[in-house]
Design a protein around this motif. Structure first.
Motif, PDB file in Angstrom:
ATOM      1  N   ILE A 274       0.780  -1.498   0.409  1.00  0.00           N
ATOM      2  CA  ILE A 274      -0.560   0.320  -0.248  1.00  0.00           C
ATOM      3  C   ILE A 274       0.971   0.949   0.577  1.00  0.00           C
ATOM      4  O   ILE A 274       0.680   2.266  -0.685  1.00  0.00           O
ATOM      5  CB  ILE A 274      -0.913  -0.048   1.199  1.00  0.00           C
ATOM      6  CG1 ILE A 274      -2.281  -1.238   1.089  1.00  0.00           C
ATOM      7  CG2 ILE A 274      -1.846   1.333   1.466  1.00  0.00           C
ATOM      8  CD1 ILE A 274      -2.802  -1.271   1.854  1.00  0.00           C
ATOM      9  N   ILE A 275       1.816   1.585   0.997  1.00  0.00           N
ATOM     10  CA  ILE A 275       2.287   2.468   1.033  1.00  0.00           C
ATOM     11  C   ILE A 275       3.119   2.112  -0.679  1.00  0.00           C
ATOM     12  O   ILE A 275       3.290   4.013  -0.907  1.00  0.00           O
ATOM     13  CB  ILE A 275       3.628   2.431   2.178  1.00  0.00           C
ATOM     14  CG1 ILE A 275       2.458   2.333   2.945  1.00  0.00           C
ATOM     15  CG2 ILE A 275       5.074   3.193   1.784  1.00  0.00           C
ATOM     16  CD1 ILE A 275       3.983   2.086   4.277  1.00  0.00           C
TER      17      ILE A 275
ATOM     18  N   ASP B 276      -4.021  -0.187  -5.674  1.00  0.00           N
ATOM     19  CA  ASP B 276      -4.495  -0.797  -5.651  1.00  0.00           C
ATOM     20  C   ASP B 276      -6.038  -1.498  -4.798  1.00  0.00           C
ATOM     21  O   ASP B 276      -5.068  -1.177  -2.901  1.00  0.00           O
ATOM     22  CB  ASP B 276      -4.125  -2.481  -5.712  1.00  0.00           C
ATOM     23  CG  ASP B 276      -5.307  -3.241  -6.782  1.00  0.00           C
ATOM     24  OD1 ASP B 276      -5.867  -3.491  -7.066  1.00  0.00           O
ATOM     25  OD2 ASP B 276      -4.126  -4.874  -7.164  1.00  0.00           O
ATOM     26  N   ASN B 277      -7.185  -1.176  -4.553  1.00  0.00           N
ATOM     27  CA  ASN B 277      -8.247  -1.511  -3.838  1.00  0.00           C
ATOM     28  C   ASN B 277      -8.176  -2.991  -3.474  1.00  0.00           C
ATOM     29  O   ASN B 277      -8.111  -3.199  -2.228  1.00  0.00           O
ATOM     30  CB  ASN B 277      -9.710  -1.394  -4.542  1.00  0.00           C
ATOM     31  CG  ASN B 277      -9.511   0.134  -4.902  1.00  0.00           C
ATOM     32  OD1 ASN B 277      -9.313   1.374  -4.577  1.00  0.00           O
ATOM     33  ND2 ASN B 277     -11.313   0.706  -5.614  1.00  0.00           N
TER      34      ASN B 277
ATOM     35  N   LEU C  96      -5.345  -4.766  -2.753  1.00  0.00           N
ATOM     36  CA  LEU C  96      -4.282  -4.815  -0.944  1.00  0.00           C
ATOM     37  C   LEU C  96      -4.748  -4.085   0.123  1.00  0.00           C
ATOM     38  O   LEU C  96      -5.385  -4.884   1.384  1.00  0.00           O
ATOM     39  CB  LEU C  96      -3.087  -4.045  -1.801  1.00  0.00           C
ATOM     40  CG  LEU C  96      -2.327  -3.824  -2.640  1.00  0.00           C
ATOM     41  CD1 LEU C  96      -1.245  -3.643  -2.824  1.00  0.00           C
ATOM     42  CD2 LEU C  96      -1.542  -5.471  -1.828  1.00  0.00           C
ATOM     43  N   VAL C  97      -5.854  -3.485   0.162  1.00  0.00           N
ATOM     44  CA  VAL C  97      -6.642  -2.322   1.513  1.00  0.00           C
ATOM     45  C   VAL C  97      -7.760  -3.228   1.898  1.00  0.00           C
ATOM     46  O   VAL C  97      -8.248  -3.350   2.886  1.00  0.00           O
ATOM     47  CB  VAL C  97      -7.203  -0.999   0.921  1.00  0.00           C
ATOM     48  CG1 VAL C  97      -7.750  -0.325   2.558  1.00  0.00           C
ATOM     49  CG2 VAL C  97      -6.326  -0.149   0.716  1.00  0.00           C
ATOM     50  N   VAL C  98      -8.650  -4.165   0.992  1.00  0.00           N
ATOM     51  CA  VAL C  98      -9.314  -4.811   1.548  1.00  0.00           C
ATOM     52  C   VAL C  98      -8.521  -5.933   2.106  1.00  0.00           C
ATOM     53  O   VAL C  98      -9.915  -6.406   2.652  1.00  0.00           O
ATOM     54  CB  VAL C  98     -10.132  -4.915   0.229  1.00  0.00           C
ATOM     55  CG1 VAL C  98     -11.163  -6.165   0.528  1.00  0.00           C
ATOM     56  CG2 VAL C  98     -11.138  -4.023  -0.584  1.00  0.00           C
ATOM     57  N   SER C  99      -7.750  -6.643   1.203  1.00  0.00           N
ATOM     58  CA  SER C  99      -7.299  -7.846   1.549  1.00  0.00           C
ATOM     59  C   SER C  99      -6.960  -7.697   3.296  1.00  0.00           C
ATOM     60  O   SER C  99      -6.890  -8.291   4.056  1.00  0.00           O
ATOM     61  CB  SER C  99      -6.234  -8.365   1.187  1.00  0.00           C
ATOM     62  OG  SER C  99      -6.633  -8.509   0.293  1.00  0.00           O
ATOM     63  N   LEU C 100      -6.312  -6.685   3.577  1.00  0.00           N
ATOM     64  CA  LEU C 100      -5.868  -5.911   4.941  1.00  0.00           C
ATOM     65  C   LEU C 100      -6.791  -5.738   5.686  1.00  0.00           C
ATOM     66  O   LEU C 100      -6.707  -6.116   7.162  1.00  0.00           O
ATOM     67  CB  LEU C 100      -5.590  -4.413   5.299  1.00  0.00           C
ATOM     68  CG  LEU C 100      -4.184  -4.188   6.520  1.00  0.00           C
ATOM     69  CD1 LEU C 100      -3.025  -5.566   6.733  1.00  0.00           C
ATOM     70  CD2 LEU C 100      -3.814  -2.772   5.795  1.00  0.00           C
ATOM     71  N   ILE C 101      -8.103  -5.537   5.348  1.00  0.00           N
ATOM     72  CA  ILE C 101      -8.768  -5.075   6.665  1.00  0.00           C
ATOM     73  C   ILE C 101      -9.515  -6.289   6.623  1.00  0.00           C
ATOM     74  O   ILE C 101     -10.381  -6.131   7.860  1.00  0.00           O
ATOM     75  CB  ILE C 101      -9.997  -4.415   5.237  1.00  0.00           C
ATOM     76  CG1 ILE C 101      -9.568  -3.081   5.427  1.00  0.00           C
ATOM     77  CG2 ILE C 101     -11.519  -3.964   6.671  1.00  0.00           C
ATOM     78  CD1 ILE C 101     -10.577  -1.909   4.597  1.00  0.00           C
ATOM     79  N   VAL C 102      -9.758  -7.380   6.113  1.00  0.00           N
ATOM     80  CA  VAL C 102     -10.465  -8.396   6.170  1.00  0.00           C
ATOM     81  C   VAL C 102      -9.396  -9.135   6.573  1.00  0.00           C
ATOM     82  O   VAL C 102      -9.769  -9.585   7.822  1.00  0.00           O
ATOM     83  CB  VAL C 102     -10.825  -9.420   4.044  1.00  0.00           C
ATOM     84  CG1 VAL C 102     -10.758 -10.319   5.152  1.00  0.00           C
ATOM     85  CG2 VAL C 102     -11.820  -8.798   3.712  1.00  0.00           C
ATOM     86  N   MET C 103      -8.403  -9.777   7.033  1.00  0.00           N
ATOM     87  CA  MET C 103      -7.610 -10.173   7.595  1.00  0.00           C
ATOM     88  C   MET C 103      -7.476  -9.289   8.788  1.00  0.00           C
ATOM     89  O   MET C 103      -7.860  -9.738  10.459  1.00  0.00           O
ATOM     90  CB  MET C 103      -5.558  -9.963   7.065  1.00  0.00           C
ATOM     91  CG  MET C 103      -4.993 -10.812   6.067  1.00  0.00           C
ATOM     92  SD  MET C 103      -3.904 -10.620   5.237  1.00  0.00           S
ATOM     93  CE  MET C 103      -2.999 -10.924   7.207  1.00  0.00           C
ATOM     94  N   ILE C 104      -7.869  -8.431   9.082  1.00  0.00           N
ATOM     95  CA  ILE C 104      -7.354  -7.766  10.936  1.00  0.00           C
ATOM     96  C   ILE C 104      -9.339  -7.539  11.279  1.00  0.00           C
ATOM     97  O   ILE C 104      -9.192  -8.779  12.605  1.00  0.00           O
ATOM     98  CB  ILE C 104      -7.674  -6.091  10.150  1.00  0.00           C
ATOM     99  CG1 ILE C 104      -5.830  -5.308  10.645  1.00  0.00           C
ATOM    100  CG2 ILE C 104      -7.929  -4.698  11.691  1.00  0.00           C
ATOM    101  CD1 ILE C 104      -5.955  -4.374   9.739  1.00  0.00           C
TER     102      ILE C 104
END
Length: 92
Positions: free
Chosen positions: A57-58, A67-68, A70-78
């Motif tokens: 993301i950085i 890329d959306n 990456l953000v969605v994957s991180l949010i789903v993991m958390i």
């Protein structure tokens, strides 16, 4: 449109991941030490996965093209980590 080689690589990766996921789900814990090792492996894999996504993301932020996925994957993991943590605290 991906060519035949790229499609085969994708299918092989999906099959390998399916076998790996089945192995992880069916893994049996015998004693407390094995449970601690499994828990430690889960924690480190979560940290490494989240760190990889944050670095991605950085890097994309500097390119002004995030890329959306990456953000969605991180949010789903958390969210999954927090949900399972809350569930186990309540149920166990």
């Amino acid at each position: 449109m991906p060519d035949m080689f790229e499609m085969m690589i994708g299918i092989v990766a999906l099959i390998v991941f399916a076998f790996f996921a089945a192995f992880v789900v069916r893994e049996k814990v015998v004693d407390e030490r094995e449970e601690a090792h499994r828990s430690l492996a889960g924690r480190y894999s979560f940290i490494v996965g989240a760190t990889t996504l944050i670095i991605g993301i950085i890097v994309q932020l500097f390119e002004h093209n995030v890329d959306n996925w990456l953000v969605v994957s991180l949010i789903v993991m958390i969210i999954t980590k927090l949900s399972i943590r809350i569930y186990t605290e309540i149920r166990l």
